[in-house]
Design an enzyme around this catalytic site. Structure first.
Site, short mmCIF file in Angstrom:
data_model
loop_
_atom_site.label_atom_id
_atom_site.label_comp_id
_atom_site.label_asym_id
_atom_site.label_seq_id
_atom_site.Cartn_x
_atom_site.Cartn_y
_atom_site.Cartn_z
CE LYS A 52 -4.38 1.16 2.64
NZ LYS A 52 -4.91 0.74 3.84
C1 E4P Z 1 -8.27 1.62 3.63
O1 E4P Z 1 -7.62 1.21 3.06
C2 E4P Z 1 -8.21 2.44 5.10
O2 E4P Z 1 -7.55 1.56 5.11
C3 E4P Z 1 -9.30 2.78 5.77
O3 E4P Z 1 -10.21 2.72 4.26
C4 E4P Z 1 -9.14 4.22 5.63
O4 E4P Z 1 -10.80 4.81 6.61
P1 E4P Z 1 -10.84 5.39 8.29
O5 E4P Z 1 -11.35 6.98 6.94
O6 E4P Z 1 -11.92 4.65 8.22
O7 E4P Z 1 -9.50 5.31 9.19
#
Ligand code: E4P
Length: 224
Positions: free
Chosen positions: A83
């Site tokens: 990522k």
């Molecule tokens: C995506 O891969 C992120 O880990 C995640 O969806 C972030 O979400 P949040 O806005 O709840 O932190």
């Protein structure tokens, strides 16, 4: 539509995988910190529990550092997806990692223009964060719709991973918009299962079942 769990909580992942509807896992540094244990041991355990794609995030800010971290992560397990944040250096890194056959998930995407660049860089997945838009009073789903339209126009192979999901309605709307994947906290998956009318209907079915003459014996027969 594929369902990913957005968590580093291994117990929650075991629960989701046992349901048979979880196709992958996404993590991020915040979720890793919340897990309260070593990042590598957590990710390795997740990769064993879930054989689908497991996103693990880089933290470097230069292409060189992101590539280095991505190569390390990719060696941990065959189902790791690296990522990478949507910054200029991240795009360079994604281009290189993709060329090496390493799968990437471009994260922190907040505009269709960013998603277009991620796809052009060769990202395997792009993660628009729709819930964080809703948090500030703007409609996050519009972002997903626009990315779907752009990717369809040009037949990009990059999968759209709707992220920052807050509730079951987000999942349904992302599915209607044509997102390939929704990644959600385990709580949202629980909420997707539950419905008060299901519970009410089941209670009444079970009560009525008691008056069926062979209710107590019909399923007591040995299996053949
Ligand atoms: C995506 O891969 C992120 O880990 C995640 O969806 C972030 O979400 P949040 O806005 O709840 O932190």
């Amino acid at each position: 539509m594929k369902i990913f769990l957005d968590t580093a909580d291994v117990e929650a992942i075991k629960w989701g995988v046992a349901l048979g509807v979880v196709d992958g896992v996404t993590t991020n540094p915040t979720l890793a910190a919340r897990a309260g244990r070593g990042f590598k041991e957590t990710v390795l355990e997740i990769c064993e529990i879930c054989t689908g794609p497991v996103s693990a995030e880089t933290v470097g800010l230069t292409a060189e550092q992101i590539i280095k971290e991505g190569r390390i992560l990719a060696q941990w397990a065959p189902n790791i997806v690296v990522k990478v944040p949507l910054i200029a250096e991240g795009l360079k890194a994604v281009r290189q990692l993709s060329a090496e056959g390493i799968k990437t998930n471009v994260t922190l995407v907040f505009s269709p223009a960013q998603a277009l660049l991620a796809a052009k860089a060769g990202a395997t997945y792009v993660s628009p964060f729709l819930g964080r838009y809703d948090d500030i009073g703007q409609e996050g789903m519009q972002l997903v719709r626009e990315i779907v339209q752009i990717f369809r126009n040009y037949n990009f192979q990059t999968e759209i991973l709707a992220a920052s999901i807050r509730n079951p309605l987000h999942v349904v709307e992302a599915a209607k918009a044509g997102a390939d994947i929704a990644t959600m906290p385990p709580k949202v998956l629980e909420q997707m299962i539950a419905h008060p009318l299901t519970d009410k209907g089941l209670t009444s079915f079970l009560k009525d079942w008691e008056s069926v003459p062979d209710a107590k014996t019909v399923f007591a027969e040995p299996e053949r």
